[in-house]
Design a protein around this motif. Sequence first.
Motif, PDB file in Angstrom:
ATOM      1  N   SER B 107       0.799  -1.210   0.000  1.00 33.48           N
ATOM      2  CA  SER B 107       0.000   0.000   0.000  1.00 33.48           C
ATOM      3  C   SER B 107       0.840   1.273   0.000  1.00 33.48           C
ATOM      4  O   SER B 107       0.295   2.367  -0.063  1.00 33.48           O
ATOM      5  CB  SER B 107      -0.970   0.037   1.202  1.00 33.48           C
ATOM      6  OG  SER B 107      -2.075   0.860   0.902  1.00 33.48           O
ATOM      7  N   GLY B 168      -2.246  12.332   0.661  1.00 32.19           N
ATOM      8  CA  GLY B 168      -3.453  11.612   0.296  1.00 32.19           C
ATOM      9  C   GLY B 168      -4.621  11.947   1.196  1.00 32.19           C
ATOM     10  O   GLY B 168      -5.730  12.230   0.732  1.00 32.19           O
ATOM     11  N   GLU B 172      -8.241  13.404   0.348  1.00 35.08           N
ATOM     12  CA  GLU B 172      -9.523  12.779   0.686  1.00 35.08           C
ATOM     13  C   GLU B 172     -10.483  13.799   1.275  1.00 35.08           C
ATOM     14  O   GLU B 172     -11.637  13.915   0.848  1.00 35.08           O
ATOM     15  CB  GLU B 172      -9.305  11.662   1.704  1.00 35.08           C
ATOM     16  CG  GLU B 172      -8.533  10.473   1.173  1.00 35.08           C
ATOM     17  CD  GLU B 172      -8.178   9.501   2.280  1.00 35.08           C
ATOM     18  OE1 GLU B 172      -8.851   9.524   3.340  1.00 35.08           O
ATOM     19  OE2 GLU B 172      -7.220   8.736   2.105  1.00 35.08           O
ATOM     20  N   ASP B 273      -9.831   6.668  -4.238  1.00 36.11           N
ATOM     21  CA  ASP B 273      -8.611   6.786  -3.436  1.00 36.11           C
ATOM     22  C   ASP B 273      -7.468   6.288  -4.297  1.00 36.11           C
ATOM     23  O   ASP B 273      -7.363   5.100  -4.577  1.00 36.11           O
ATOM     24  CB  ASP B 273      -8.770   5.938  -2.171  1.00 36.11           C
ATOM     25  CG  ASP B 273      -7.490   5.875  -1.349  1.00 36.11           C
ATOM     26  OD1 ASP B 273      -6.399   6.137  -1.895  1.00 36.11           O
ATOM     27  OD2 ASP B 273      -7.592   5.558  -0.162  1.00 36.11           O
TER      28      ASP B 273
HETATM   29  C1  LIG Z   1      -4.986   2.998   0.457  1.00 43.31           C
HETATM   30  C2  LIG Z   1      -4.488   4.299   1.012  1.00 43.31           C
HETATM   31  N1  LIG Z   1      -5.311   5.358   1.068  1.00 43.31           N
HETATM   32  C3  LIG Z   1      -4.921   6.540   1.574  1.00 43.31           C
HETATM   33  C4  LIG Z   1      -3.627   6.714   2.079  1.00 43.31           C
HETATM   34  C5  LIG Z   1      -3.265   8.023   2.716  1.00 43.31           C
HETATM   35  O1  LIG Z   1      -2.306   8.731   1.955  1.00 43.31           O
HETATM   36  P1  LIG Z   1      -1.329   9.717   2.703  1.00 43.31           P
HETATM   37  O2  LIG Z   1      -0.462   8.886   3.605  1.00 43.31           O
HETATM   38  O3  LIG Z   1      -0.571  10.390   1.622  1.00 43.31           O
HETATM   39  O4  LIG Z   1      -2.163  10.674   3.494  1.00 43.31           O
HETATM   40  C6  LIG Z   1      -2.726   5.639   2.016  1.00 43.31           C
HETATM   41  C7  LIG Z   1      -1.319   5.818   2.497  1.00 43.31           C
HETATM   42  O5  LIG Z   1      -0.744   4.972   3.119  1.00 43.31           O
HETATM   43  C8  LIG Z   1      -3.149   4.407   1.480  1.00 43.31           C
HETATM   44  O6  LIG Z   1      -2.329   3.363   1.424  1.00 43.31           O
END
Ligand SMILES: Cc1ncc(COP(=O)(O)O)c(C=O)c1O
Lengths: 520, 520, 473, 473
Positions: B107, B168, B172, B273
């Motif tokens: 991930s 991320g 969101e 996402d």
């Molecule tokens: C599936 C998924 N969604 C959202 C995120 C969140 O992203 P960020 O760490 O850049 O905030 C991650 C990060 O690990 C993720 O693996």
Amino acid sequence: MSEHGTIPGPPSEVGPRPAGGRAASAPLLGRAAEPTIFELSEPGRASFQLRTTGVPEWPVEDLVPPEHRRSAPVPLAEVSERDLVGHFTRLSHRQFSVDLGAYPLGSCTMKYNPKLCDAVAALPGLAGVHPAAPAPLVQGWLALLVELEDALCAITGMAAATLQPAAGAAGELTGLLLMRAWHDAHGERRRRVIIPDSAHGTNPASVTLGGYEVTTVPSDDRGCVDMAALRAALDTDVAGIMLTNPNTLGLFEEDIVGIAAAVHEVGGLLYYDGANLNAILGVVRPGDMGFDIVHMNLHKTFATPHGGGGPGAGPVAVSARLVDFLPGPRPVRLVEDEAGERFGWSMPPRSIGRVHSWHGNALVLARAITYIAVHGGDGLRRVAERAVLNANWMRVRLRGLYDVPFDRTCMHEVVLAAATLRKEHGVRALDVAKRILEEGFHSPTVYFPLIVDEALMIEPTETESLQTLEALGEALERIALEAAALDGGDAAAAPRTTPVGRVDEARAARSLVPTFDAHR
Amino acid sequence: MSEHGTIPGPPSEVGPRPAGGRAASAPLLGRAAEPTIFELSEPGRASFQLRTTGVPEWPVEDLVPPEHRRSAPVPLAEVSERDLVGHFTRLSHRQFSVDLGAYPLGSCTMKYNPKLCDAVAALPGLAGVHPAAPAPLVQGWLALLVELEDALCAITGMAAATLQPAAGAAGELTGLLLMRAWHDAHGERRRRVIIPDSAHGTNPASVTLGGYEVTTVPSDDRGCVDMAALRAALDTDVAGIMLTNPNTLGLFEEDIVGIAAAVHEVGGLLYYDGANLNAILGVVRPGDMGFDIVHMNLHKTFATPHGGGGPGAGPVAVSARLVDFLPGPRPVRLVEDEAGERFGWSMPPRSIGRVHSWHGNALVLARAITYIAVHGGDGLRRVAERAVLNANWMRVRLRGLYDVPFDRTCMHEVVLAAATLRKEHGVRALDVAKRILEEGFHSPTVYFPLIVDEALMIEPTETESLQTLEALGEALERIALEAAALDGGDAAAAPRTTPVGRVDEARAARSLVPTFDAHR
Amino acid sequence: MGDYLPHTEAEIAAMLDFIGLGSLDELFEAVPEALRIVGGLDLPVGQSEPDVLAHVEALADANAARADRLVCFAGAGAYDHEVPPVVRALAGRSEFVTSYTPYQPEVAQGVLQAMFEFQTMAARLAGLPVANASLYDGASALVEGVNLGVAASGRPGVWVSAGIHPHWRRVLGTFAAGTGHQLRTIPLLDGRTVWPADAGPADAGLADAGPPEGTAHPGPPGVLVVGYPNYLGCLEDLGEARRRCDELGAQLVVAADPVAAGILRSPGEWGADVVVGEGQALGTALGFGGPYLGLFACSAAHVRRLPGRLVGETVDRTGTTAYVTTLRAREQDIRRERATSNVCTNQTLMAVTAAIQLGWLGTAGLAEVALRCARGARYCRQALLGLDGVTPLTGDTPVVREFAVHTPVPAATVIDRLAEEGFLAGVALDALTGGEDPSCADPAQALLVAVTERRTARQIDTYVTAFDKAVRS
Amino acid sequence: MGDYLPHTEAEIAAMLDFIGLGSLDELFEAVPEALRIVGGLDLPVGQSEPDVLAHVEALADANAARADRLVCFAGAGAYDHEVPPVVRALAGRSEFVTSYTPYQPEVAQGVLQAMFEFQTMAARLAGLPVANASLYDGASALVEGVNLGVAASGRPGVWVSAGIHPHWRRVLGTFAAGTGHQLRTIPLLDGRTVWPADAGPADAGLADAGPPEGTAHPGPPGVLVVGYPNYLGCLEDLGEARRRCDELGAQLVVAADPVAAGILRSPGEWGADVVVGEGQALGTALGFGGPYLGLFACSAAHVRRLPGRLVGETVDRTGTTAYVTTLRAREQDIRRERATSNVCTNQTLMAVTAAIQLGWLGTAGLAEVALRCARGARYCRQALLGLDGVTPLTGDTPVVREFAVHTPVPAATVIDRLAEEGFLAGVALDALTGGEDPSCADPAQALLVAVTERRTARQIDTYVTAFDKAVRS
Ligand SMILES: Cc1ncc(COP(=O)(O)O)c(C=O)c1O
Ligand SMILES: Cc1ncc(COP(=O)(O)O)c(C=O)c1O
């Protein structure tokens, strides 16, 4: 020579071995070995990327006549950029360095190298300049070189300097050729150069390459040149003497004035090996001691990092009477015109000629002037004071634990010995050197100078803090006490916590494997 | 909360502890701990150097009224530049990284980060630009941002994007606020957002901050969204659904078209996402799947290094109907005049407002467009293919050694499980994760997604070679077989060859020591 | 041409064979035929690294406002401070740059210890016992601070001083739409916040964005937010703010500048519950606004509500000191919809950089830099106020680090004209506020000027001369 | 202001006390009073890092000929090749940069293994089984090669092709003064060496510099030295050179270019005993001529005479593969006056850089770069020879990598004029040779032009147009 059989013929036919590397093995594993880049190689893999040029894509056959054309490409590793990065980053984790810890390697002046100098050496306006560009297009470089020459002369008390020699040894040979040119110019054919028995190996080696014979004079019981022996050795066949002062015992040649007088009296010249200049910056100048020729190791005194063995720079400064013989062309300040200062090149009238492909290790020279400018005259004096202070602190700290052959105020380094440890417990200087690695320090220089039995030569340098000296002192104390307690113990087992254990040096020489292709 | 007692009041009175550091301890020693910088500190020592300005040296008393003036300077470490370098270089030797070895952290897309991007992010013409400079003075930056927005839209199949979100999760929340703004604009007050039970933790957390309630839908036995459950959950109170596709099980949501239709039918929006975008680059576009809002993790898919936890960048792309709501101001291409293209800023008519202090993590955005330009459309497709190929190779390689809950062609990552190992030998996913560290690899992601018991989530990424996959496969095989052979053995003892042994996490939370001052 | 993929054709064939597939396309059979891209992405084909670098260098060259071409007098939360080669070199170590969040502490002690040291320094700057391992930037730190304050006080009302950076206030408004906080902007007088007596209505503009439940009269505020110094460089009366909080039972959130902290009494000493800030000034490049560093510190009582990552000291199984991320139960990956924040990826590398920069500055260096900024600001301000038509924007309220002046011609014009002379003159207030703003009467003729320790008297003098020309012509 | 010393006043006092001295001056009591410096060094006082950097940047700015301002067509042993960020980043790792010669192999495996890999690559390039760990530069490698040849043949006579870089020949002459080698320069015809039939006298100029014993008629030479390609880019007939060596019982020393090696038959295959070269083209900056990289490879028979450091593979006490410097008995620190060379510090960092650069290029990359250089040279040469008054200097002898042309106006003038147009036109032959020279009739009107893989057709076209203008006006 037995092992030659083991070296195959031209390996250009030998391709890289099939991939078998474990690109994964990381140094966090301590002892895990890193495969060679050839083992990480996979035919057809590549990382290079070249720009689009629009130049006609003539086949090699149109460009290179058949007899000159190679039949197959030079076999090199074929790796992805990712594996290239992994490989060399892991190798870097298998390497001790000044940035990782104290490096009290006597005679090498492993001080901290300011990152500022890295930034300077990377400036596009310095690093991107072609050495053959005409003077009007490289005014900045010429100004920098002249500025450095002036500073080095001020520091050494000499009249002028050549910046061409690429390292200390190159400076030595340059100096000896200056000596020869001087005597030639006076119609003299002298054959001998005097060197103390404590001298560094490059000195005698340079003397030979300079076309002279080495005459060695012993050191007296104070660790200085034996004046009687020197006088006995001196005659008009002596071209000169090579000294480093402080000498390799870390001791100042107290009677340097007497030495200079005696040598000059027979018409010889005095050569100063500047490897130990760090001890006397701003305190005393070789020129004032009577030296005629002085080389400096910018990679020691003026903080150029050693790069795992080089590059360095070994400028040679001389007294007025030798200026005309210096290598050339030399960067010079031309008469100022309305446009301000202008700089150019000039060939000394009786120059011995070039000693470098171009102008010397220019980017190393840029580091040196940067280091000098930051410190200034006042700062350089502080450098010497602190370097000498640190060495003497170590001397007193370790007194009683190790032999101190010459237990008086030393200069920037102190020579201890493991003679007693060896006699009483069979622990040699080498064992101490290996054991100290386990404590996170680099080893002192061992078995040099040759005149001290089981020598441990410690040069803390001025950039190490008292806390570091204390830690080093404790470690060396622990080692000595441990040796006594265990009566040697398994001294030979050390080092245990390093990337590899004690290395079999004999085997390396016995069955020589100088390349990846050699034993394959 | 018990441990609060252990946290003293304002530490501004607390000075650094007296020096006690062993600036010498190098990481070659494996387990030797590095002291904190505060322990290396010695009052009066310093490394800073500031330029001479010629500005009058008014005393602080003339500049700051007494009630605002601090009584004593902020106590910080006082170290020499040499010790600063030693300290942080040694710390770097206690840190695993992509550059040291494979990092199959599911991930997280820990691919190799091209050094070219570091060079770009360091260009004075990008790194040296103030964010408040007026548009005419930052045309290069604006052009770069517009270029990136266009590329991201082409990759995702969306109409426009905001580059402001810093990661991320920020993307969101931005996306959810866009969802809210959309419904508000249509006079609707919907309260729920649907999330699959396999979703990443940031999804539900963002939903809450977006002012919505989370409705979780289960996954079916194929690891995809349970359509029946989804239909049951859908009504006009649903603002939208958040999905990642491929989902966190590394599986492609096969009925994405059905899902999109069902959600759109009740007037909901689809949020994508983009953390798993790496799997589908050039293969399929979220826009074509029916998504309305898409965030991307440039620090995953587009190779910005993670920096030990950040920075990242989480641009959000939207379909045409949402463009007017995007955060602003947005960099835009103005009508071309004779001087060529001009760029400026524009505020979307119904913008939700700013989501960043300035324009987003600009230097990360510069890395991303660089990475995209090198690969181009063709290269990005190859990236996805190789990433998916590598993950499937691992799946087949480890089949039979670990549980494969969903043993069919996966996308860029494969979720294995240690459930059987645990049941039969008491070896948990955590133990496997610790044990693999000894082999020189970073661990897979463990215990995520939550719906898989003892999950081991492996994402090799496309930049690892087959040789590395083989080494990783062997290592994981060895661990599984060893666990069986020793019936668990001392699994809990791992890792043994890392800079520190297994860390006591419970203790850290029990008696909290969040700063050097806390327990002193 | 252009990728970083190791796979050879032979390997691809062997790997496909190993997994039992016939082609790379078969890897994507789960993707519905109809959705698959045909004919590839609508992007140029890949170019070589040197070609791409040449393109990006051309873009960089098109930025006139780079600090190596225009001498920088702009601030407003982004400052041109000295960042020495040693800090760049250490912060650039690839072990720090290319590692992920320290999920496996046994191989992440480098980043974890650096974080622990950063938290210690950040806490000392704030004068509070706890600081987290970074947030995105100043604005996001403020948002998290307000969220914490509202949660702690249980009241949605938030009084935000107009002395808070306009962009940050705007971000606060954006996210209030989701959280339902009722924001009310409190105007300044001579650059200082004048806290109202009554409870009063929330800002219309922002209430709009608020959620349905949002009432326009939230009652007494749960949080007061004030800057120190505020974005106009003025020193707010934190004692007064603390007193109002105590009366109202509200939490005090202070947005503080970490460099000015070198000479100012710490917000913690003034009684702040939460201190947030922009950490860019601690070793991070101007970088057109990012990545920057969100600073966040709070009192011990709030540690369980702390947003983002926190590193704690512990031991390994052999008893050796070790570091690990702790109180994880607050975080999104465990607490999910009930987490204190949704932050995951943060700005760790900037925090490591800040720890190195503060290590380089040390106790004396930070104080010296703060002092030099204050001196430069005084020197420059005096000279500018000597020009006709240039008047102070904030009366004679004491300022540090930066200051605002009224200009006889539009500030934008001043900036354009000084760019010709080799200066980035400052930041036009209306560019920040987007027009009318409670913090200032006429933003179009107001210029915010920052002077760092890098500015020499010669630079300032020529700047003032050019400024004079610019406002007179 | 300005140093890197950790000592506080308190520590200095305590340390002096510990060693029983009263002041820092007492540390230097061994230095005769009369010699001690009074009033300090005649140097400016120290300045801060930023001040010094500003000064050096100003100097750098004063170099018009920097490759980022003048498009580089200059070569003559220093080339403007692609060096990608990845190579700079890896070669800049501080473990490689700040370590000393690997005297303690247990903590120097990083440098040692990199050296071992470099030696392997250097040997493969030369087509010989052994290569050392670097010498200072091309000239010093040549000097060492000749020393080895003379020692092996036992004869001081050395025939040096005029196709060897003039600077290198000059350096050879300088050091011959010490070694007593009898150098004789062998002229070129159409860019190719014409080996004489007779033994002939040594060069007067150089004999001068020779030692007393030096006779002007050294008899048959012990060493032949030739370039491949030579410094004019011409492909010498190495087969012929080898035959002459066999007749004369002489050693063949070839100075080869490591990039051209990518397409040329290796000197080893031609039968060279020693191959030397300048390795700057392998990843090292132009750097105004240094630090560069001296390449040295030889046949197995000569390994005991090898100058400088040699790394060999071995094992540690646990049997793990390890690397160590070997055959140390050749070196100055052990053999002293009977050492094969006096070299100690070498150019290891440049060798590590070369290993990384060659790792980046790989088998295909090196061949491609060599091919592109040859194509660019052909493309540029054809165009230049199309201009009136511009004629070939070396007839139609095949050239690679670079080439020389006769110019109707002095080459120096061409260079000056093209600098105005944004080009570094090349290298004027007389600048290298210092006037008349056996390698060329009229050096003043001869220009040496190099084209690397970095030069685009557009650059070459505009260069040629500007060149045309320059020679006509
Ligand atoms: C599936 C998924 N969604 C959202 C995120 C969140 O992203 P960020 O760490 O850049 O905030 C991650 C990060 O690990 C993720 O693996
Ligand atoms: C005393 C002494 N002289 C000369 C040298 C030779 O200098 P370089 O290694 O730069 O050739 C050294 C270097 O170790 C030295 O210590």
